[in-house]
Design a protein around this motif. Sequence first.
Motif, PDB file in Angstrom:
ATOM      1  N   GLU A   1       7.435   6.627   9.373  1.00  0.00           N
ATOM      2  CA  GLU A   1       6.942   7.957   9.730  1.00  0.00           C
ATOM      3  C   GLU A   1       7.361   8.331  11.150  1.00  0.00           C
ATOM      4  O   GLU A   1       6.939   7.710  12.125  1.00  0.00           O
ATOM      5  CB  GLU A   1       5.414   8.026   9.631  1.00  0.00           C
ATOM      6  CG  GLU A   1       4.902   9.424   9.926  1.00  0.00           C
ATOM      7  CD  GLU A   1       3.447   9.494  10.359  1.00  0.00           C
ATOM      8  OE1 GLU A   1       2.946  10.615  10.485  1.00  0.00           O
ATOM      9  OE2 GLU A   1       2.822   8.441  10.577  1.00  0.00           O
ATOM     10  N   ASN A   2       8.218   9.336  11.258  1.00  0.00           N
ATOM     11  CA  ASN A   2       8.649   9.878  12.545  1.00  0.00           C
ATOM     12  C   ASN A   2       9.150   8.810  13.511  1.00  0.00           C
ATOM     13  O   ASN A   2       8.885   8.863  14.716  1.00  0.00           O
ATOM     14  CB  ASN A   2       7.520  10.705  13.182  1.00  0.00           C
ATOM     15  CG  ASN A   2       7.200  11.932  12.362  1.00  0.00           C
ATOM     16  OD1 ASN A   2       8.086  12.704  12.008  1.00  0.00           O
ATOM     17  ND2 ASN A   2       5.926  12.100  12.020  1.00  0.00           N
TER      18      ASN A   2
ATOM     19  N   LEU B   1      10.085   9.614   6.605  1.00  0.00           N
ATOM     20  CA  LEU B   1       9.342  10.866   6.735  1.00  0.00           C
ATOM     21  C   LEU B   1       9.488  11.370   8.167  1.00  0.00           C
ATOM     22  O   LEU B   1       9.033  10.718   9.108  1.00  0.00           O
ATOM     23  CB  LEU B   1       7.867  10.644   6.396  1.00  0.00           C
ATOM     24  CG  LEU B   1       6.914  11.803   6.675  1.00  0.00           C
ATOM     25  CD1 LEU B   1       7.303  13.051   5.885  1.00  0.00           C
ATOM     26  CD2 LEU B   1       5.479  11.386   6.371  1.00  0.00           C
TER      27      LEU B   1
ATOM     28  N   ALA C   1       4.689  15.417   4.557  1.00  0.00           N
ATOM     29  CA  ALA C   1       3.920  14.217   4.210  1.00  0.00           C
ATOM     30  C   ALA C   1       3.368  14.274   2.789  1.00  0.00           C
ATOM     31  O   ALA C   1       3.428  13.282   2.055  1.00  0.00           O
ATOM     32  CB  ALA C   1       2.793  14.004   5.205  1.00  0.00           C
TER      33      ALA C   1
ATOM     34  N   THR D   1      -1.108   1.646   5.731  1.00  0.00           N
ATOM     35  CA  THR D   1      -0.516   1.943   7.034  1.00  0.00           C
ATOM     36  C   THR D   1      -0.771   0.790   7.993  1.00  0.00           C
ATOM     37  O   THR D   1      -1.774   0.074   7.871  1.00  0.00           O
ATOM     38  CB  THR D   1      -1.122   3.228   7.647  1.00  0.00           C
ATOM     39  OG1 THR D   1      -2.534   3.042   7.817  1.00  0.00           O
ATOM     40  CG2 THR D   1      -0.860   4.441   6.773  1.00  0.00           C
TER      41      THR D   1
ATOM     42  N   VAL E   1       3.543   1.492   5.374  1.00  0.00           N
ATOM     43  CA  VAL E   1       3.927   2.592   6.250  1.00  0.00           C
ATOM     44  C   VAL E   1       3.888   2.142   7.708  1.00  0.00           C
ATOM     45  O   VAL E   1       2.877   1.610   8.174  1.00  0.00           O
ATOM     46  CB  VAL E   1       2.989   3.803   6.069  1.00  0.00           C
ATOM     47  CG1 VAL E   1       3.477   4.987   6.914  1.00  0.00           C
ATOM     48  CG2 VAL E   1       2.872   4.197   4.601  1.00  0.00           C
TER      49      VAL E   1
ATOM     50  N   GLY F   1       4.568   3.586  11.663  1.00  0.00           N
ATOM     51  CA  GLY F   1       4.596   4.857  12.378  1.00  0.00           C
ATOM     52  C   GLY F   1       5.543   4.892  13.554  1.00  0.00           C
ATOM     53  O   GLY F   1       6.267   3.931  13.847  1.00  0.00           O
TER      54      GLY F   1
ATOM     55  N   CYS G   1       1.069   5.540  13.378  1.00  0.00           N
ATOM     56  CA  CYS G   1       0.892   6.406  12.205  1.00  0.00           C
ATOM     57  C   CYS G   1      -0.019   7.575  12.565  1.00  0.00           C
ATOM     58  O   CYS G   1      -1.008   7.407  13.271  1.00  0.00           O
ATOM     59  CB  CYS G   1       0.274   5.615  11.047  1.00  0.00           C
ATOM     60  SG  CYS G   1       1.380   4.382  10.337  1.00  0.00           S
TER      61      CYS G   1
ATOM     62  N   ILE H   1      -1.301  10.778   7.871  1.00  0.00           N
ATOM     63  CA  ILE H   1      -0.805   9.686   7.020  1.00  0.00           C
ATOM     64  C   ILE H   1      -1.911   8.663   6.781  1.00  0.00           C
ATOM     65  O   ILE H   1      -2.072   8.168   5.665  1.00  0.00           O
ATOM     66  CB  ILE H   1       0.437   9.028   7.657  1.00  0.00           C
ATOM     67  CG1 ILE H   1       1.595  10.025   7.686  1.00  0.00           C
ATOM     68  CG2 ILE H   1       0.827   7.759   6.934  1.00  0.00           C
ATOM     69  CD1 ILE H   1       2.008  10.564   6.346  1.00  0.00           C
TER      70      ILE H   1
END
Length: 195
Positions: A25-26, A51, A81, A97, A119, A121, A127, A131
């Motif tokens: 994520e990012n 993502l 998302a 996460t 996941v 972050g 994160c 999320i």
Amino acid sequence: MTPERNERLTNVLVKRQPGLTVVLENVADPHNISAVMRTCDAVGIQDIYILNSKIENHKKWGAKSSSSAAKWLTVHQFTDAATCFAELRKRFDKIYTTHLSTDAVGLYELDLTQKVALVFGNEHSGCSDEIIGLADGNFIIPQVGIIKSLNISVACAVSVYEAFRQKTIAGHYESARLEPAHMAELRASWGFIEE
């Protein structure tokens, strides 16, 4: 393609694990993404999810870090998302996460033999709350040092190698787990010569 290379790639495909994925994520640094890709390939993860809801999509990955791992993986990129998680829910039973919270469980308490998405972050902020809210739970990597964080590529490697360990014990690498149609699609994209 030589018969030896054909055999090597076949052996790789047979060990691919469709029940395990990584979501980034990012994650800002393309070299971190490439290092994660290399680790995913090493443990048999075929599909990874990227993502980028707060940063621009990456145009390329850090080639030196990945050792060309990206060409052997299926990379799914999302900017939303909800759309990303809707796709994940079609294929995975649990989404966890990496997040330090009061309800987080230790990595070694997770059952990673299930169909699981892990996941990771952003390098600085971790994160997002969005999320975390969409996931089934949070986990942490046990640590006893002063600094309570790891580089994202290291955290991912530690986590997916625990999944590798659990899946090996459960026999997940002993026979092909990909659907025949998916395997045929990958064989074609990898340049297999059919006899």
